[in-house]
Motif scaffolding. Sequence first.
Motif, PDB file in Angstrom:
ATOM      1  N   VAL A  76       0.851  -1.190   0.000  1.00  0.00           N
ATOM      2  CA  VAL A  76       0.000   0.000   0.000  1.00  0.00           C
ATOM      3  C   VAL A  76       0.882   1.233   0.000  1.00  0.00           C
ATOM      4  O   VAL A  76       1.719   1.409   0.892  1.00  0.00           O
ATOM      5  N   ALA A  77       0.697   2.083  -1.008  1.00  0.00           N
ATOM      6  CA  ALA A  77       1.437   3.345  -1.094  1.00  0.00           C
ATOM      7  C   ALA A  77       0.461   4.492  -0.842  1.00  0.00           C
ATOM      8  O   ALA A  77      -0.504   4.668  -1.586  1.00  0.00           O
ATOM      9  N   PHE A  78       0.704   5.244   0.220  1.00  0.00           N
ATOM     10  CA  PHE A  78      -0.139   6.394   0.521  1.00  0.00           C
ATOM     11  C   PHE A  78       0.335   7.596  -0.278  1.00  0.00           C
ATOM     12  O   PHE A  78       1.503   7.973  -0.210  1.00  0.00           O
ATOM     13  N   SER A  79      -0.574   8.185  -1.033  1.00  0.00           N
ATOM     14  CA  SER A  79      -0.256   9.379  -1.798  1.00  0.00           C
ATOM     15  C   SER A  79      -0.227  10.577  -0.854  1.00  0.00           C
ATOM     16  O   SER A  79      -1.273  11.028  -0.368  1.00  0.00           O
ATOM     17  N   ILE A  80       0.975  11.078  -0.590  1.00  0.00           N
ATOM     18  CA  ILE A  80       1.152  12.224   0.309  1.00  0.00           C
ATOM     19  C   ILE A  80       2.176  13.146  -0.337  1.00  0.00           C
ATOM     20  O   ILE A  80       3.357  12.808  -0.430  1.00  0.00           O
ATOM     21  N   THR A  81       1.732  14.297  -0.786  1.00  0.00           N
ATOM     22  CA  THR A  81       2.623  15.236  -1.467  1.00  0.00           C
ATOM     23  C   THR A  81       3.215  16.264  -0.525  1.00  0.00           C
ATOM     24  O   THR A  81       4.222  16.894  -0.838  1.00  0.00           O
ATOM     25  N   THR A  82       2.596  16.457   0.636  1.00  0.00           N
ATOM     26  CA  THR A  82       3.087  17.432   1.601  1.00  0.00           C
ATOM     27  C   THR A  82       2.676  17.033   3.001  1.00  0.00           C
ATOM     28  O   THR A  82       1.625  16.420   3.206  1.00  0.00           O
ATOM     29  N   ALA A  83       3.516  17.368   3.965  1.00  0.00           N
ATOM     30  CA  ALA A  83       3.181  17.142   5.371  1.00  0.00           C
ATOM     31  C   ALA A  83       2.497  18.361   5.978  1.00  0.00           C
ATOM     32  O   ALA A  83       2.066  18.327   7.125  1.00  0.00           O
ATOM     33  N   ASP A  84       2.393  19.446   5.214  1.00  0.00           N
ATOM     34  CA  ASP A  84       1.793  20.701   5.664  1.00  0.00           C
ATOM     35  C   ASP A  84       0.281  20.623   5.488  1.00  0.00           C
ATOM     36  O   ASP A  84      -0.225  20.601   4.366  1.00  0.00           O
ATOM     37  N   ALA A  85      -0.461  20.595   6.574  1.00  0.00           N
ATOM     38  CA  ALA A  85      -1.913  20.425   6.508  1.00  0.00           C
ATOM     39  C   ALA A  85      -2.594  21.575   5.771  1.00  0.00           C
ATOM     40  O   ALA A  85      -3.560  21.362   5.027  1.00  0.00           O
TER      41      ALA A  85
END
Length: 237
Positions: A138-147
Amino acid sequence: MEDVSFKRLLTPTRYGEQAFFRGDYTLNLYRGCNHGCIYCDSRSVCYHMEDFDQVRVKRDCLTALEGELRAKKRHGVVCMGAASDAYNAREASLRVTRGALQLLRRYGFGVSLATKGALILRDADVLAGIAKTAYACVAFSITTADAELAAFLEPHAPPPQQRFAAMEGLAKAGVPTGVWMNPMLPLLTDTPANMLAVLRRTADAGGRFALCHFGVTLREGDREFFYAALQADERFA
């Protein structure tokens, strides 16, 4: 809710190791996506998906999927999430993604899944079961950690902290997981500080890998939507 017809569900992959989504087949149970990501390549005209923000399920897809799986002479890895997120808002009630995972486990197929949906943690039991006998990732698509930035780029997707929490839950359940960082957006998410923040939080959540092809496609349809979103926000206009 509108449903749509289709010719087949399992589509053989064509690009081998150069593909974004590696596996033997792609599987999309839905058309469209409600996450609202302003950079989404699936908005491109070449995919012929009108009203992309409207989620539609494929008619009687689980019955059809079982028939296709039963007919396969060889097992393989099925990629989910290539065109529309398998964990969109409709999945909470329709549960067709969970049903598909149960079928993959029953027929001995592996799964490679990319998602922005924190709801995937609900299916940790099925994914862990697949991982015991076949390939599962499972690869979580996360482009930024900034909410705050994520709320602009991906307005209706679960915030990054929820995705990292789901990643941690899957890792603890024994499901290989990590981060899918595509796309890195010039002057928005491609800073060293942002990339390091995503990588560190992935490691803290038990993620085993980070995948990134870096580029953003900006094809016809996708390009116009992306630029319009930027121009509509005074911070980027």
